[in-house]
Design a protein around this motif. Structure first.
Motif, short mmCIF file in Angstrom:
data_model
loop_
_atom_site.label_atom_id
_atom_site.label_comp_id
_atom_site.label_asym_id
_atom_site.label_seq_id
_atom_site.Cartn_x
_atom_site.Cartn_y
_atom_site.Cartn_z
N LEU A 500 0.85 -1.25 0.06
CA LEU A 500 -0.13 0.04 -0.21
C LEU A 500 0.65 1.35 -0.18
CD1 LEU A 500 -2.89 -0.86 2.56
CD2 LEU A 500 -2.94 -0.78 -0.15
N GLU A 501 1.93 1.05 0.52
CA GLU A 501 2.78 2.32 0.84
C GLU A 501 3.54 2.60 -0.70
OE1 GLU A 501 5.85 1.32 3.69
OE2 GLU A 501 4.32 1.66 5.36
N GLU A 502 3.65 1.30 -1.24
CA GLU A 502 4.24 1.61 -2.70
C GLU A 502 3.17 2.31 -3.63
OE1 GLU A 502 7.17 1.01 -4.08
OE2 GLU A 502 8.30 0.23 -2.31
N ALA A 503 1.99 1.80 -3.52
CA ALA A 503 0.86 2.37 -4.09
C ALA A 503 0.67 3.71 -4.07
CB ALA A 503 -0.35 1.50 -4.18
N ALA A 504 0.78 4.04 -2.78
CA ALA A 504 0.55 5.48 -2.17
C ALA A 504 1.61 6.34 -3.01
CB ALA A 504 0.62 5.66 -0.95
N GLU A 505 2.90 5.84 -3.09
CA GLU A 505 3.94 6.78 -3.55
C GLU A 505 3.58 6.79 -5.14
OE1 GLU A 505 8.70 6.58 -4.27
OE2 GLU A 505 7.73 5.04 -2.72
N ALA A 506 3.15 5.82 -5.82
CA ALA A 506 2.82 5.43 -7.12
C ALA A 506 1.60 6.53 -7.60
CB ALA A 506 2.62 4.29 -7.75
N ALA A 507 0.83 6.81 -6.47
CA ALA A 507 -0.34 7.41 -6.87
C ALA A 507 -0.32 8.97 -6.42
CB ALA A 507 -1.55 6.85 -6.15
N GLY A 508 0.78 9.18 -5.84
CA GLY A 508 0.94 10.77 -5.34
C GLY A 508 0.34 11.04 -4.17
N ALA A 509 0.01 10.14 -3.35
CA ALA A 509 -0.71 10.16 -1.80
C ALA A 509 0.50 10.31 -0.79
CB ALA A 509 -1.51 9.18 -1.65
N GLY A 510 0.37 10.76 0.34
CA GLY A 510 1.31 11.07 1.48
C GLY A 510 1.83 9.78 1.76
N GLY A 511 0.91 8.64 2.03
CA GLY A 511 1.08 7.65 2.60
C GLY A 511 0.24 6.38 2.43
N ALA A 512 0.19 5.28 3.11
CA ALA A 512 -0.75 4.22 2.87
C ALA A 512 -2.03 4.49 3.84
CB ALA A 512 -0.22 2.85 3.43
N ALA A 513 -2.14 5.48 4.85
CA ALA A 513 -3.16 5.91 5.62
C ALA A 513 -3.88 6.89 4.76
CB ALA A 513 -2.73 6.71 6.94
N ASP A 514 -3.60 7.50 3.76
CA ASP A 514 -4.12 8.51 3.02
C ASP A 514 -5.06 7.89 1.57
OD1 ASP A 514 -3.27 10.70 4.46
OD2 ASP A 514 -1.39 10.50 3.30
N MET A 515 -4.67 6.38 1.55
CA MET A 515 -5.37 5.76 0.40
C MET A 515 -6.90 5.02 0.78
SD MET A 515 -3.06 6.07 -1.97
CE MET A 515 -3.44 4.62 -3.12
N GLU A 516 -7.60 5.16 0.29
CA GLU A 516 -8.78 4.59 0.14
C GLU A 516 -8.81 3.32 -0.54
OE1 GLU A 516 -13.71 4.99 -0.43
OE2 GLU A 516 -12.45 6.09 -1.76
N ILE A 517 -8.85 2.05 0.04
CA ILE A 517 -8.99 0.81 -0.72
C ILE A 517 -10.39 0.14 -1.00
CG2 ILE A 517 -8.27 -1.66 -0.43
CD1 ILE A 517 -6.31 -0.69 2.03
N VAL A 518 -10.35 0.16 -2.34
CA VAL A 518 -11.65 -0.46 -3.04
C VAL A 518 -11.46 -2.02 -3.50
CG1 VAL A 518 -13.48 0.02 -4.83
CG2 VAL A 518 -12.15 1.90 -3.63
N GLU A 519 -12.12 -2.84 -3.04
CA GLU A 519 -12.02 -4.15 -3.38
C GLU A 519 -12.49 -4.59 -4.66
OE1 GLU A 519 -13.32 -6.70 -0.33
OE2 GLU A 519 -11.72 -6.02 1.09
N TYR A 520 -12.07 -5.29 -5.63
CA TYR A 520 -12.46 -5.62 -6.93
C TYR A 520 -12.13 -7.34 -6.89
CZ TYR A 520 -13.05 -1.14 -9.36
OH TYR A 520 -13.59 0.27 -9.39
N PRO A 521 -13.26 -7.94 -7.45
CA PRO A 521 -14.04 -7.23 -8.10
C PRO A 521 -15.43 -6.98 -7.36
CG PRO A 521 -14.55 -9.71 -8.48
CD PRO A 521 -12.93 -9.17 -7.98
N ARG A 522 -16.55 -6.06 -7.81
CA ARG A 522 -17.63 -5.60 -7.03
C ARG A 522 -18.48 -6.79 -7.40
NH1 ARG A 522 -17.50 0.85 -7.84
NH2 ARG A 522 -15.48 1.11 -7.15
N ILE A 523 -18.90 -7.60 -6.45
CA ILE A 523 -20.10 -8.74 -6.56
C ILE A 523 -21.23 -8.19 -5.84
CG2 ILE A 523 -20.24 -11.13 -6.33
CD1 ILE A 523 -17.37 -11.48 -6.33
N GLY A 524 -22.05 -8.02 -6.39
CA GLY A 524 -23.61 -7.71 -5.86
C GLY A 524 -24.15 -9.00 -5.27
N TRP A 525 -25.47 -8.68 -4.66
CA TRP A 525 -26.15 -9.84 -3.86
C TRP A 525 -26.59 -11.03 -4.97
CZ3 TRP A 525 -31.15 -10.85 -4.67
CH2 TRP A 525 -31.99 -9.69 -5.13
N ARG A 526 -26.81 -10.26 -6.23
CA ARG A 526 -27.50 -11.19 -7.10
C ARG A 526 -26.49 -12.10 -7.62
NH1 ARG A 526 -29.90 -6.25 -8.04
NH2 ARG A 526 -32.09 -6.21 -8.07
N GLU A 527 -25.28 -11.79 -7.90
CA GLU A 527 -24.27 -12.62 -8.37
C GLU A 527 -23.98 -13.59 -7.12
OE1 GLU A 527 -21.13 -10.62 -10.07
OE2 GLU A 527 -20.65 -12.24 -11.35
N ARG A 528 -24.24 -13.02 -6.06
CA ARG A 528 -23.64 -14.01 -4.97
C ARG A 528 -24.74 -14.87 -4.85
NH1 ARG A 528 -19.70 -12.52 -1.87
NH2 ARG A 528 -18.90 -10.56 -2.12
#
Length: 575
Positions: A500-528
């Motif tokens: 996450l720290e590496e991703a923050a640096e690549a994305a131009g954020a200050g650090g891992a604490a400044d990153m929102e994590i979005v899990e993929y794939p986004r699976i809805g209840w119908r698919e579940r």
């Protein structure tokens, strides 16, 4: 038949119909409640001074599509990355004063012990207390437990913290006796994925490589214990090499802090408790204060082609993974992608497809290696911008295996004769019922050479290595994360947080604490719901739940070669 008999039959048929309808409605309703229940939308009520309780009855899964049936279909599996995020979130939560963890029923790989120990260290750095209890401690559990303020175990427990052992089955003699003929080509000398059926014992060069790996793993784990418990480090070797130490002796030696069961620890803490799974919604809700967003994609399991099910579990399906990566890449709200790779490899063509798809992405991709990221798993990883591996990750295995298992003699011994009608001399080239001709074996060997040379060339290009250095790191040999770093196969040592720290640096954020994590794939209840209704999904969850059955399935996967050319890790049990 009498009128009474006919009437009873009609009544019985009616009762069966009613029971069937009621049962269908009940089961359907239960599944719907399990899947649709909006648990994610209900933040927990947490009392001040609460203790965060973490317990798991199995190995923490890498993906939310692994684990128990209910947690999978509801989407609230307590994955390794989620567990790290829960601990990190709780470190900054003023309502949480301590963590209490029970490892008694946990299956804890070395990489997970490393990763979670780092999270516990950050929690303690926030000025909060940590407590761990287990009925028994092995090396992985104790490596993790060393990060806690207090280590508990019952006087009736087992302290069996010894070294690292690697065990590999060799069934060559059995295969010969049965009349099975593994006709396989391997590149190169350390490529041992097929040894389970092709050899009677471990080859000397492989024993040399595995010994170096095991010694390095042992050193890394004990170094971690040394760093977290420096007062215990002196004389550690002499103490830890004695299996089944009496818990009282472990207490006297300072290896544990208190003797007591889990309920006695609870009595000592005497505080309100919030379970980690109940705390989970807090890390999955949108973070309005985040500076950048990172997509978390998990690639866990053997690699194969096709689409598969989103809840298939421990399996990497190339088409679905590629679609998921492209979806994250196309999302304007996503600034970087963290790809968690935990794979022993698999079929060559799907591995190549995923590699090329990652290369074509526009956004920075950071790979976080799990317990294993070798062969085809490494082919996926090396396409990323940066690779982070744990010190105890098993990676490398840059090599190729191809061929088939021939059962012709086995069948003949049991009275089965195979008659083949061919349209040409190579029509049965892939058939398990006929051996390769010398010319066919030569062509297979040449193709394996071509793929191996291409694999090594791509490693050299991706990692900026010279041909000699790439070849030295290849040859099918497996490496620990630390050994891989020394050979230029990875960029940095660390766990999920480091990625996450590496991703923050690549994305131009200050650090891992400044990153929102979005899990993929986004699976809805119908698919579940659709996936949960699949009988195959239920059977897999029930039938492969036991570790021994899962290991047997892995062995069967090696015997059953669905693809002619494979990039696969050796099969071994490491503990």
């Amino acid at each position: 038949m009498s009128a009474l008999g006919r009437a009873l039959r009609i009544v019985w048929f009616g009762l069966k119909s009613i029971l069937f309808v009621v049962g269908f409605l009940v089961i359907g309703g239960l599944v719907a409640l399990v899947v649709v229940e909006p648990w994610q939308q209900r933040p927990p009520e947490i009392a001040d001074g609460s203790v965060l309780e973490i317990r798991f009855d199995e190995r923490p899964p890498e993906s939310a599509s692994e684990g128990g049936f209910l947690s999978v279909v509801r989407g609230n599996a307590l994955t390794l990355s989620r567990l790290v995020r829960v601990i990190d979130r709780a470190a900054g939560d003023p309502r949480i004063r301590a963590i209490r963890m029970d490892l008694s029923a946990a299956e804890l790989p070395f990489v997970h012990a490393e990763t979670l120990a780092g999270a516990i260290g950050r929690f303690r750095a926030a000025g909060k207390r940590t407590y761990v209890v287990s009925e028994h401690y092995d090396l992985a559990r104790y490596r993790f437990a060393a990060a806690f303020d207090e280590i508990w175990m019952p006087a009736a427990g087992e302290f069996a913290v010894t070294g690292v052992a690697l065990q590999t089955p060799y069934a060559g003699e059995l295969v010969d006796d049965l009349g099975i003929d593994p006709q396989l080509e391997r590149r190169k000398r350390y490529k041992s994925a097929a040894n389970v059926i092709a050899e009677r014992r471990m080859p000397p060069e492989l024993r040399e490589a595995m010994t170096a790996m095991v010694v390095d793993l042992d050193d890394r784990l004990k170094d971690g214990i040394d760093a977290d418990r420096p007062g215990v480090a002196e004389g550690l070797e002499g103490r830890l090499d004695r299996a089944l130490m009496n818990p009282a002796a472990a207490l006297e030696a300072g290896l544990v802090d208190r003797l007591g069961h889990g309920f006695e620890l609870d009595d000592a803490l005497d505080a309100p408790v919030i379970a980690a799974r109940d705390y989970l919604p807090l890390i999955l809700e949108r973070d309005g204060d985040a500076i950048r967003s990172v997509a978390l994609v998990v690639a866990s399991g053997p690699i194969s082609g096709g689409w598969g099910s989103p809840l298939e579990g421990d399996q990497i399906r190339a088409e679905r993974l590629i679609a998921t990566l492209r979806e994250a890449d196309a999302d304007p709200a996503i600034d970087a992608i963290v790809l968690r790779v935990d794979s022993p490899g698999g079929a060559y063509a799907p591995s190549d497809a995923i590699h090329r798809a990652i290369e074509a992405l526009d956004k920075p991709v950071i790979v976080s290696m799990g317990e294993v990221a070798g062969s085809g798993g490494y082919m996926i990883a090396m396409a990323a911008d940066r690779i982070v591996a744990a010190e105890t990750t098993i990676t490398g295995s840059i090599g190729v295996i191809g061929g088939k298992i021939v059962f012709e003699e086995l069948l003949a011994r049991n009275g089965v004769r195979i008659e083949t009608v061919r349209s040409g001399p190579d029509a049965a080239f892939n058939s398990p019922f006929s051996a390769y001709s010398p010319a066919q074996r030569q062509r297979l060997s040449r193709r394996i050479d071509e793929i191996y040379a291409e694999f090594v060339e791509r490693v050299a290009e991706a990692r900026g290595l010279g041909p000699a250095a790439a070849e030295a790191a290849a040859q099918g040999r497996v490496w620990t994360g630390r050994q891989a770093l020394e050979r230029g196969l990875v960029d940095r040592l660390g766990g999920f947080r480091t990625a996450l720290e590496e991703a923050a640096e690549a994305a131009g954020a200050g650090g891992a604490a400044d990153m929102e994590i979005v899990e993929y794939p986004r699976i809805g209840w119908r698919e579940r719901l659709r996936a949960a209704a699949d009988p195959g999904f239920v059977a897999a969850r029930i039938g492969l739940a036991h570790p021994l059955l899962k290991k047997a399935a892995e062995t069967a996967a090696v015997l059953d070669q669905p693809a002619l050319i494979r990039l696969e890790m050796p099969l071994f049990d490491l503990r």
